[in-house]
Design a protein around this motif. Structure first.
Motif, PDB file in Angstrom:
ATOM      1  N   GLU A 132      12.769  -2.544 -14.134  1.00 53.88           N
ATOM      2  CA  GLU A 132      11.633  -1.884 -13.476  1.00 53.88           C
ATOM      3  C   GLU A 132      11.460  -2.422 -12.055  1.00 53.88           C
ATOM      4  N   ALA A 133      11.537  -3.729 -11.911  1.00 58.00           N
ATOM      5  CA  ALA A 133      11.383  -4.355 -10.590  1.00 58.00           C
ATOM      6  C   ALA A 133      12.500  -3.891  -9.659  1.00 58.00           C
ATOM      7  N   SER A 134      13.705  -3.860 -10.188  1.00 50.38           N
ATOM      8  CA  SER A 134      14.854  -3.425  -9.402  1.00 50.38           C
ATOM      9  C   SER A 134      14.686  -1.982  -8.942  1.00 50.38           C
ATOM     10  N   GLU A 135      14.223  -1.120  -9.828  1.00 47.70           N
ATOM     11  CA  GLU A 135      14.022   0.293  -9.477  1.00 47.70           C
ATOM     12  C   GLU A 135      12.951   0.438  -8.397  1.00 47.70           C
ATOM     13  N   ARG A 136      11.896  -0.341  -8.498  1.00 53.08           N
ATOM     14  CA  ARG A 136      10.819  -0.260  -7.493  1.00 53.08           C
ATOM     15  C   ARG A 136      11.327  -0.731  -6.127  1.00 53.08           C
ATOM     16  N   ILE A 137      12.096  -1.806  -6.111  1.00 53.47           N
ATOM     17  CA  ILE A 137      12.673  -2.307  -4.851  1.00 53.47           C
ATOM     18  C   ILE A 137      13.642  -1.271  -4.281  1.00 53.47           C
ATOM     19  N   LYS A 138      14.442  -0.687  -5.160  1.00 53.20           N
ATOM     20  CA  LYS A 138      15.413   0.316  -4.730  1.00 53.20           C
ATOM     21  C   LYS A 138      14.708   1.512  -4.090  1.00 53.20           C
ATOM     22  N   ARG A 139      13.604   1.975  -4.709  1.00 51.15           N
ATOM     23  CA  ARG A 139      12.853   3.109  -4.137  1.00 51.15           C
ATOM     24  C   ARG A 139      12.356   2.775  -2.729  1.00 51.15           C
ATOM     25  N   GLU A 140      11.851   1.569  -2.576  1.00 52.99           N
ATOM     26  CA  GLU A 140      11.322   1.163  -1.266  1.00 52.99           C
ATOM     27  C   GLU A 140      12.446   1.083  -0.227  1.00 52.99           C
ATOM     28  N   VAL A 141      13.575   0.516  -0.616  1.00 56.20           N
ATOM     29  CA  VAL A 141      14.723   0.422   0.298  1.00 56.20           C
ATOM     30  C   VAL A 141      15.223   1.820   0.646  1.00 56.20           C
ATOM     31  N   TYR A 142      15.315   2.698  -0.346  1.00 61.04           N
ATOM     32  CA  TYR A 142      15.765   4.068  -0.087  1.00 61.04           C
ATOM     33  C   TYR A 142      14.800   4.814   0.835  1.00 61.04           C
ATOM     34  N   GLN A 143      13.523   4.519   0.702  1.00 64.78           N
ATOM     35  CA  GLN A 143      12.548   5.155   1.580  1.00 64.78           C
ATOM     36  C   GLN A 143      12.810   4.756   3.037  1.00 64.78           C
ATOM     37  N   ILE A 144      13.063   3.484   3.265  1.00 62.61           N
ATOM     38  CA  ILE A 144      13.355   3.014   4.624  1.00 62.61           C
ATOM     39  C   ILE A 144      14.686   3.587   5.102  1.00 62.61           C
ATOM     40  N   MET A 145      15.675   3.611   4.230  1.00 67.13           N
ATOM     41  CA  MET A 145      16.974   4.177   4.595  1.00 67.13           C
ATOM     42  C   MET A 145      16.848   5.676   4.878  1.00 67.13           C
ATOM     43  N   GLY A 146      15.983   6.349   4.143  1.00 67.91           N
ATOM     44  CA  GLY A 146      15.734   7.770   4.393  1.00 67.91           C
ATOM     45  C   GLY A 146      15.146   7.981   5.778  1.00 67.91           C
ATOM     46  N   TYR A 147      14.232   7.090   6.147  1.00 65.68           N
ATOM     47  CA  TYR A 147      13.663   7.169   7.489  1.00 65.68           C
ATOM     48  C   TYR A 147      14.773   7.025   8.534  1.00 65.68           C
ATOM     49  N   LEU A 148      15.657   6.063   8.328  1.00 66.78           N
ATOM     50  CA  LEU A 148      16.766   5.861   9.266  1.00 66.78           C
ATOM     51  C   LEU A 148      17.682   7.081   9.308  1.00 66.78           C
ATOM     52  N   ALA A 149      17.967   7.652   8.148  1.00 65.51           N
ATOM     53  CA  ALA A 149      18.875   8.800   8.078  1.00 65.51           C
ATOM     54  C   ALA A 149      18.266  10.040   8.726  1.00 65.51           C
ATOM     55  N   GLU A 150      16.955  10.152   8.690  1.00 65.43           N
ATOM     56  CA  GLU A 150      16.291  11.333   9.243  1.00 65.43           C
ATOM     57  C   GLU A 150      16.024  11.227  10.739  1.00 65.43           C
ATOM     58  N   TYR A 151      16.327  10.080  11.315  1.00 65.06           N
ATOM     59  CA  TYR A 151      16.068   9.913  12.742  1.00 65.06           C
ATOM     60  C   TYR A 151      16.872  10.939  13.529  1.00 65.06           C
ATOM     61  N   LYS A 152      16.213  11.618  14.428  1.00 66.68           N
ATOM     62  CA  LYS A 152      16.854  12.625  15.271  1.00 66.68           C
ATOM     63  C   LYS A 152      16.591  12.292  16.736  1.00 66.68           C
ATOM     64  N   TYR A 153      17.546  12.634  17.539  1.00 63.26           N
ATOM     65  CA  TYR A 153      17.392  12.495  18.987  1.00 63.26           C
ATOM     66  C   TYR A 153      16.227  13.367  19.434  1.00 63.26           C
ATOM     67  N   ASP A 154      15.333  12.786  20.204  1.00 66.30           N
ATOM     68  CA  ASP A 154      14.157  13.511  20.667  1.00 66.30           C
ATOM     69  C   ASP A 154      14.162  13.550  22.193  1.00 66.30           C
ATOM     70  N   PRO A 155      14.609  14.663  22.780  1.00 66.61           N
ATOM     71  CA  PRO A 155      14.659  14.738  24.246  1.00 66.61           C
ATOM     72  C   PRO A 155      13.275  14.591  24.877  1.00 66.61           C
ATOM     73  N   ASP A 156      12.239  14.998  24.152  1.00 68.23           N
ATOM     74  CA  ASP A 156      10.887  14.878  24.701  1.00 68.23           C
ATOM     75  C   ASP A 156      10.487  13.416  24.906  1.00 68.23           C
ATOM     76  N   GLU A 157      10.990  12.539  24.050  1.00 61.45           N
ATOM     77  CA  GLU A 157      10.689  11.115  24.203  1.00 61.45           C
ATOM     78  C   GLU A 157      11.275  10.588  25.518  1.00 61.45           C
ATOM     79  N   PHE A 158      12.478  11.039  25.839  1.00 61.73           N
ATOM     80  CA  PHE A 158      13.100  10.606  27.089  1.00 61.73           C
ATOM     81  C   PHE A 158      12.394  11.231  28.289  1.00 61.73           C
ATOM     82  N   LYS A 159      12.012  12.498  28.168  1.00 66.98           N
ATOM     83  CA  LYS A 159      11.282  13.158  29.257  1.00 66.98           C
ATOM     84  C   LYS A 159       9.959  12.439  29.521  1.00 66.98           C
ATOM     85  N   LYS A 160       9.307  12.032  28.452  1.00 65.93           N
ATOM     86  CA  LYS A 160       8.045  11.309  28.576  1.00 65.93           C
ATOM     87  C   LYS A 160       8.257  10.010  29.358  1.00 65.93           C
TER      88      LYS A 160
END
Length: 178
Positions: A132-160
């Protein structure tokens, strides 16, 4: 002998030959000066020097160098304008902006990782098994990895960031201090 005729040192005669003021000819005994043409060339050189023609040639050379320098300067300025335009259009980014955006992104991921122990402590204390502990840690790690995987180049950030550096208003697209 030429040095004696001209009233200069032999080294000066060699300099005149090296400068092309006087010329040598090939003979069976090596390179020699032909007396009459050499004297004529030297007289022409002295006359040009006395009449200021030599200075004009130097001035002309200096003017040429000046024009070349101005041309290089204009080319460099033109290149700078092209680079600035590419930056404003968003087709090129300054290294400092890329570094800043990446640093912001990395710091966010770092904060997410640093928050994990506190976030998981309560949940893991309630876990009955290691699985159970391992699964909970895995979910949290996957959530962070999902954030990294979903990162997209944002031209507006550079324009800003360009607008901020230029001091431009976001609303009007104009300089704020005008």
């Amino acid at each position: 002998m030429i040095a004696k005729i001209f009233g200069v040192t032999s080294k000066r005669v060699q300099q005149l030959a090296a400068d092309g003021t006087i010329e040598t000819i090939d003979t069976p005994k090596g390179r020699r000066y032909d007396l009459i043409p050499t004297v004529q060339m030297y007289i022409t050189h002295l006359a040009d020097k006395a009449n200021g023609r030599e200075k004009k040639e130097k001035d002309s050379d200096l003017e040429t160098l000046k024009l070349e320098a101005e041309t290089k300067n204009k080319i460099a300025k033109s290149r700078m304008v092209e680079l600035e335009l590419a930056e404003l259009e968003g087709s090129m980014h300054r290294a400092e902006d890329v570094e800043s955006v990446l640093t912001d992104h990395i710091m966010l991921v770092r904060s997410m990782l640093m928050a994990m122990p506190g976030k998981l402590a309560v949940d893991l204390s309630k876990s009955k098994t290691a699985t159970e502990a391992s699964e909970r840690i895995k979910r949290e790690v996957y959530q962070i990895m999902g954030y990294l995987a979903e990162y997209k180049y944002d031209p507006d950030e550079f324009k800003k960031r360009v607008r901020e550096r230029q001091g431009w208003s976001e609303r009007h697209g104009e300089r704020e201090n005008e």
